[in-house]
Design a protein around this motif. Structure first.
Motif, PDB file in Angstrom:
ATOM      1  N   ALA A   1      23.279  60.813  72.115  1.00 26.86           N
ATOM      2  CA  ALA A   1      22.910  61.985  71.315  1.00 26.86           C
ATOM      3  C   ALA A   1      22.288  61.531  69.996  1.00 26.86           C
ATOM      4  O   ALA A   1      22.887  60.765  69.251  1.00 26.86           O
ATOM      5  N   GLY A   2      21.095  62.024  69.710  1.00 28.40           N
ATOM      6  CA  GLY A   2      20.420  61.691  68.465  1.00 28.40           C
ATOM      7  C   GLY A   2      21.024  62.458  67.299  1.00 28.40           C
ATOM      8  O   GLY A   2      21.620  63.518  67.481  1.00 28.40           O
ATOM      9  N   MET A   3      20.895  61.889  66.107  1.00 28.15           N
ATOM     10  CA  MET A   3      21.406  62.531  64.886  1.00 28.15           C
ATOM     11  C   MET A   3      20.277  62.593  63.872  1.00 28.15           C
ATOM     12  O   MET A   3      19.661  61.579  63.563  1.00 28.15           O
TER      13      MET A   3
ATOM     14  N   THR B   1      22.004  67.364  62.433  1.00 27.97           N
ATOM     15  CA  THR B   1      21.908  68.000  63.744  1.00 27.97           C
ATOM     16  C   THR B   1      22.104  66.924  64.804  1.00 27.97           C
ATOM     17  O   THR B   1      21.445  65.884  64.759  1.00 27.97           O
ATOM     18  N   VAL B   2      23.031  67.179  65.717  1.00 29.91           N
ATOM     19  CA  VAL B   2      23.288  66.241  66.799  1.00 29.91           C
ATOM     20  C   VAL B   2      22.703  66.817  68.078  1.00 29.91           C
ATOM     21  O   VAL B   2      22.995  67.968  68.434  1.00 29.91           O
ATOM     22  N   GLY B   3      21.852  66.031  68.743  1.00 35.76           N
ATOM     23  CA  GLY B   3      21.176  66.487  69.950  1.00 35.76           C
ATOM     24  C   GLY B   3      22.166  66.945  71.020  1.00 35.76           C
ATOM     25  O   GLY B   3      23.087  66.218  71.365  1.00 35.76           O
ATOM     26  N   GLY B   4      21.970  68.166  71.511  1.00 39.24           N
ATOM     27  CA  GLY B   4      22.839  68.693  72.555  1.00 39.24           C
ATOM     28  C   GLY B   4      24.090  69.368  72.024  1.00 39.24           C
ATOM     29  O   GLY B   4      24.850  69.957  72.800  1.00 39.24           O
TER      30      GLY B   4
END
Lengths: 265, 265
Positions: free
Chosen positions: A181-183, A248-251
């Motif tokens: 998960a990207g941040m 924002t964390v992806g997903g």
């Protein structure tokens, strides 16, 4: 280190916390201080806060990224305790006036639905025992002068924990790839930095497993309902009056926080 | 600014760049000899190179954006990305061994690539227009190769050298843009099992689609459009890392799978 010194240093940290003043690094005064001594000082510092009415609500994991480990010359994380007075809700304004020399970090928080009793805990156990994960900010703060910390100093100082806020969005770790998960971290509407879960010990779940095993060895309870801040996925962000941060964390989603007031330093 | 070089000088510089690219040797940056060279001159040399390659039977496949992070733009003193063209001869398959003997100083970057299904023409193209014209996105590794000695270059020379384009590898899992969050895709790049780069896709101008929009608008300035079916590399999410024969590189992406390549002599 004898118990009298441990108590004295723990009390000194507690007083610095109350007065919002910094103290000389322990490693300057006690060149032979060990990590074990440092955790004992931390326990005393936290005990003083608990005696004053705070409750233990969780743990934070620090020193989880390779650059920070290389900088401090240690090759494992550290931990501190979260108390009831450190909690902010999303939407609250964080009062910098209550802090000394704060900086913000974006992280993934875990909330447990089952106890995690180490040793022998793996990342798979962590996923099984997790109620949900959520984006969060930890506002780290140091009672040590000018952040001149070695690992023993930060461990004694409750892993430099200040306050924290957990985002209102959450996800089941079975529904989102917490490793990949990207941040994305924005400051005052502009991109500040990006990161990814893997920056934390290869995966945030690995950091939580390390914590469960370390607490198990030390005989410190790790219970259902506790919050775990799993380690920073961003650079440290300096914050001043009026700043707004969004991670924002992806997903999963976002956590936003605003700051007001002036810190002591 | 405008084109200041004579047709003769453009052809001369193009031949110099073409020689360095096709025979893999380093040359001094072009501005040593032409200090007054502009960005438009750089694109004039690049356009001549493209014309020659196509004349030699190469097929234009698409374009790439470079200098897409704020830090790199500030370093180069520009506020728009640079672009370069991509041909079929630069493509390499996933999981293949990429020869380095025909490259000068190869380096790898992780990117999100776009494949379009509608024509796009500037000026004024927005990220939303790009999304509407996107067939799918996929993960990619770009192998860049600056042909300039000792990595001493400036923007004008890099643009003439086709934005350091050398090889590209698309792979992983193709996705519709509506099924993913283009801003928060986490990325981890590993070389020989060690993590060498991490980030999230917002590192590219806040959203990789923004880089593609800017690319289309630059194409307009060059008198070109982006036809349906184009392949576009949107810019490095991670820092470029040097590779040598024997290296194995894998780029892992949230929701897009991974791309793996090896390097040989």
């Amino acid at each position: 280190m004898n118990q009298q010194k441990i108590d004295q240093y723990g009390d000194e940290l507690y007083q610095a916390f109350l007065d919002r003043k910094t103290i000389t690094p322990f490693t300057e005064r006690e060149p032979d201080i060990t990590l074990e001594d440092a955790y004992k000082i931390q326990l005393r510092f936290i005990q003083r806060r608990v005696d004053a009415g705070e409750r233990i609500v969780g743990k934070k994991i620090g020193v989880t990224s390779k650059p920070v480990q290389d900088f401090l010359g240690v090759f494992q994380p550290d931990f501190g305790q979260l108390t009831s007075s450190m909690v902010y809700q999303e939407g609250d304004v964080i009062d910098l006036g209550g802090l000394i020399q704060p900086k913000a970090e974006a992280e993934l928080a875990f909330v447990l639905k089952e106890d995690l009793q180490g040793p022998g805990v793996t990342a798979m156990d962590v996923i099984r025992a997790t109620e949900y994960v959520a984006p969060c900010f930890e506002i780290v703060d140091s009672r040590i002068r000018d952040w001149k910390i070695l690992i023993q100093d930060t461990v004694a100082d409750n892993a430099s924990c200040g306050v924290y806020v957990i985002g209102s969005c959450k996800a089941d770790p079975r529904d989102v790839d917490i490793t990949m998960a990207g941040m994305v971290l924005e400051k005052n509407g502009e991109l500040f930095s990006t990161g990814v879960g893997a920056a934390v010990q290869g995966s945030p779940a690995n950091a939580v497993a390390w914590l469960a095993n370390t607490l198990g060895e030390l005989g410190i309870p790790f219970k259902a309902g506790e919050v775990i801040l799993s380690g920073s996925q961003s650079n440290l962000v300096p914050v001043v009056d009026g700043d707004e941060l969004v991670c924002t964390v992806g997903g999963i989603g976002s956590c936003s926080v605003r700051f007001a007031g002036r810190s002591a330093v | 600014m405008s084109v200041t070089l004579s047709r003769e000088d453009i052809v001369r510089l193009c031949e110099r760049v073409e020689g360095a690219q096709t025979r893999a040797y380093a040359i001094p940056k072009l501005t040593n000899e032409y200090p007054g060279m502009t960005i438009e001159d750089g694109y004039a040399v690049q356009s001549e190179l493209r014309r020659r390659f196509i004349e030699q039977g190469h097929t234009l496949v698409g374009w790439k954006a470079g200098l897409t992070s704020k830090a790199k733009m500030e370093q180069m003193g520009v506020n728009v990305p640079s672009i370069g063209f991509l041909t079929d001869k630069m493509a390499r398959p996933e999981n293949s061994v990429i020869s380095t003997s025909d490259l000068v100083h190869p380096r790898v970057e992780c990117e999100v690539a776009f494949v379009t299904n509608k024509d796009l023409a500037g000026p004024g193209v927005t990220a939303a227009d790009v999304i509407a014209a996107t067939d799918y996105v996929l993960p990619a590794i770009e192998i860049i190769d600056s042909r300039f000695s000792g990595f001493k270059f400036d923007l004008e020379s890099v643009i003439a050298d086709n934005g350091s384009s050398a090889r590209y590898v698309g792979g992983g899992r193709a996705r519709h843009t509506k099924d993913i969050d283009l801003r928060t895709l986490g990325v981890v790049m590993e070389k020989n099992g060690e993590v060498i780069g991490m980030g999230a896709s917002a590192a590219v101008l806040g959203n990789p689609a923004e880089a593609v929009a800017m690319l289309v608008n630059i194409l307009h300035d060059l008198g070109e459009t982006l036809p349906a079916g184009s392949f576009v590399m949107s810019g490095g999410i991670t820092e470029a890392v040097a590779v040598q024969p024997g290296d194995h590189v894998i780029a892992r992406y949230q929701d897009l799978g991974s791309v793996s390549i090896r390097f040989g002599e």
